[in-house]
Design a protein around this motif. Structure first.
Motif, PDB file in Angstrom:
ATOM      1  N   LEU A  76       0.822  -1.206   0.000  1.00  0.00           N
ATOM      2  CA  LEU A  76       0.000   0.000   0.000  1.00  0.00           C
ATOM      3  C   LEU A  76       0.859   1.261   0.000  1.00  0.00           C
ATOM      4  O   LEU A  76       0.540   2.246  -0.665  1.00  0.00           O
ATOM      5  CB  LEU A  76      -0.916  -0.018   1.224  1.00  0.00           C
ATOM      6  N   ASN A  77       1.976   1.202   0.704  1.00  0.00           N
ATOM      7  CA  ASN A  77       2.845   2.369   0.799  1.00  0.00           C
ATOM      8  C   ASN A  77       3.697   2.559  -0.449  1.00  0.00           C
ATOM      9  O   ASN A  77       4.231   3.649  -0.683  1.00  0.00           O
ATOM     10  CB  ASN A  77       3.749   2.230   2.032  1.00  0.00           C
ATOM     11  N   HIS A  78       3.836   1.485  -1.257  1.00  0.00           N
ATOM     12  CA  HIS A  78       4.669   1.562  -2.458  1.00  0.00           C
ATOM     13  C   HIS A  78       3.908   0.999  -3.660  1.00  0.00           C
ATOM     14  O   HIS A  78       4.376   0.080  -4.327  1.00  0.00           O
ATOM     15  CB  HIS A  78       5.979   0.785  -2.249  1.00  0.00           C
ATOM     16  N   ALA A  79       2.741   1.572  -3.906  1.00  0.00           N
ATOM     17  CA  ALA A  79       1.927   1.112  -5.028  1.00  0.00           C
ATOM     18  C   ALA A  79       2.628   1.305  -6.369  1.00  0.00           C
ATOM     19  O   ALA A  79       2.357   0.592  -7.344  1.00  0.00           O
ATOM     20  CB  ALA A  79       0.586   1.845  -5.033  1.00  0.00           C
ATOM     21  N   ASP A  80       3.583   2.264  -6.420  1.00  0.00           N
ATOM     22  CA  ASP A  80       4.299   2.537  -7.659  1.00  0.00           C
ATOM     23  C   ASP A  80       5.285   1.431  -8.028  1.00  0.00           C
ATOM     24  O   ASP A  80       5.815   1.410  -9.139  1.00  0.00           O
ATOM     25  CB  ASP A  80       5.040   3.873  -7.558  1.00  0.00           C
ATOM     26  N   TRP A  81       5.548   0.503  -7.108  1.00  0.00           N
ATOM     27  CA  TRP A  81       6.440  -0.610  -7.419  1.00  0.00           C
ATOM     28  C   TRP A  81       5.800  -1.628  -8.363  1.00  0.00           C
ATOM     29  O   TRP A  81       6.488  -2.443  -8.960  1.00  0.00           O
ATOM     30  CB  TRP A  81       6.833  -1.341  -6.132  1.00  0.00           C
ATOM     31  N   GLY A 132      -6.623  -5.666 -10.553  1.00  0.00           N
ATOM     32  CA  GLY A 132      -5.499  -6.561 -10.290  1.00  0.00           C
ATOM     33  C   GLY A 132      -5.374  -6.969  -8.829  1.00  0.00           C
ATOM     34  O   GLY A 132      -6.009  -6.394  -7.931  1.00  0.00           O
ATOM     35  N   LEU A 133      -4.518  -7.960  -8.580  1.00  0.00           N
ATOM     36  CA  LEU A 133      -4.372  -8.554  -7.255  1.00  0.00           C
ATOM     37  C   LEU A 133      -3.861  -7.564  -6.216  1.00  0.00           C
ATOM     38  O   LEU A 133      -4.360  -7.520  -5.086  1.00  0.00           O
ATOM     39  CB  LEU A 133      -3.430  -9.761  -7.335  1.00  0.00           C
ATOM     40  N   VAL A 134      -2.856  -6.762  -6.579  1.00  0.00           N
ATOM     41  CA  VAL A 134      -2.285  -5.827  -5.606  1.00  0.00           C
ATOM     42  C   VAL A 134      -3.332  -4.817  -5.156  1.00  0.00           C
ATOM     43  O   VAL A 134      -3.431  -4.484  -3.966  1.00  0.00           O
ATOM     44  CB  VAL A 134      -1.054  -5.110  -6.199  1.00  0.00           C
ATOM     45  N   ALA A 135      -4.138  -4.336  -6.083  1.00  0.00           N
ATOM     46  CA  ALA A 135      -5.197  -3.394  -5.733  1.00  0.00           C
ATOM     47  C   ALA A 135      -6.233  -4.056  -4.823  1.00  0.00           C
ATOM     48  O   ALA A 135      -6.769  -3.422  -3.908  1.00  0.00           O
ATOM     49  CB  ALA A 135      -5.870  -2.864  -6.994  1.00  0.00           C
ATOM     50  N   VAL A 136      -6.504  -5.340  -5.073  1.00  0.00           N
ATOM     51  CA  VAL A 136      -7.470  -6.071  -4.244  1.00  0.00           C
ATOM     52  C   VAL A 136      -6.980  -6.152  -2.801  1.00  0.00           C
ATOM     53  O   VAL A 136      -7.708  -5.837  -1.846  1.00  0.00           O
ATOM     54  CB  VAL A 136      -7.723  -7.483  -4.809  1.00  0.00           C
TER      55      VAL A 136
END
Length: 226
Positions: A66-71, A157-161
């Motif tokens: 969450l803190n590094h969504a740009d990764w 996508g999974l990370v957003a979920v």
């Protein structure tokens, strides 16, 4: 000639014995409590840590994502669907008589939007319906005159979920209870760990010192960064 010593009276002896027994029981009770308390704290700390291991790990990992969504690459996919529903449900003069239930049921049966309905708006020309879930949105715009509609669905996508699950965003009441339970578990684990430290005489001082240092660092970061 020696003065004869007075013999102790029975009631005096009984009182002294009762006092000694009472002190002995109190001392034994305190000793038993001091032995049982660390054991109980250790048991709660160990088994609650294991029970909540998956939840603690999940919130730790998702805190990083969450803190590094740009990764992470944008994995969102958008699709559009068109359809038509019964115009009599929408083209009524009185907006309070728009058949919301029938509209939502038709959309779920025809297009299978996920998540819960979060918004239903009606104006003079169209109706708009929004469905929301973790990492998911579906927005529907309906022509009130004809019943024709367009649905735009976005899967992020999974990370957003998992990020939305971490925040409790569009997750419903059940997941909200999971977040509350996780917070309670982590609080109890932390407090029982601190309690165990208090019973370790050799490490108590240094452990409490490092606890205060960590607290001081957090306060200092907040004061100087914000």
């Amino acid at each position: 000639m020696e003065t004869p010593r007075s013999q102790p009276q029975p009631w005096t002896t009984a009182r002294k014995e009762a006092t000694v027994n009472t002190r002995g029981r109190a001392s034994d009770g305190n000793a038993a409590w001091q032995r049982q308390m660390p054991a109980l704290a250790r048991w709660v700390h160990l088994y609650l840590s294991m029970f909540s291991f998956a939840l603690v790990l999940f919130f730790a990992v998702t805190g990083l994502t969450l803190n590094h969504a740009d990764w992470f690459e944008d994995a969102s996919r958008t699709a559009e669907y068109k359809g038509k529903l019964n115009a009599s449900w929408t083209n009524v003069a009185d907006t309070s008589k728009v058949n919301k239930l029938a509209i939502v049921e038709h959309l779920r049966a025809a297009n299978h939007p996920k998540g819960a309905m979060s918004d239903f708006r009606i104006d003079a020309a169209e109706c708009s319906v929004a469905f929301r879930g973790p990492g998911y949105t579906a927005d529907v715009f309906i022509n009130r005159s004809t019943g024709a509609y367009q649905l735009t669905e976005t899967k992020m996508g999974l990370v957003a979920v998992i990020n939305d699950l971490h925040k409790g965003r569009d997750t419903g009441k059940t997941w909200s209870l999971v977040i509350d339970a996780s917070a309670i578990f982590m609080t109890v684990v932390s407090l029982t760990g601190l309690l165990l430290l208090l019973f370790l005489k050799k490490r108590r001082t240094s452990g409490l010192l490092w606890t205060l240092i960590g607290l001081g660092v957090c306060v200092a970061l907040y004061v100087f960064l914000f």
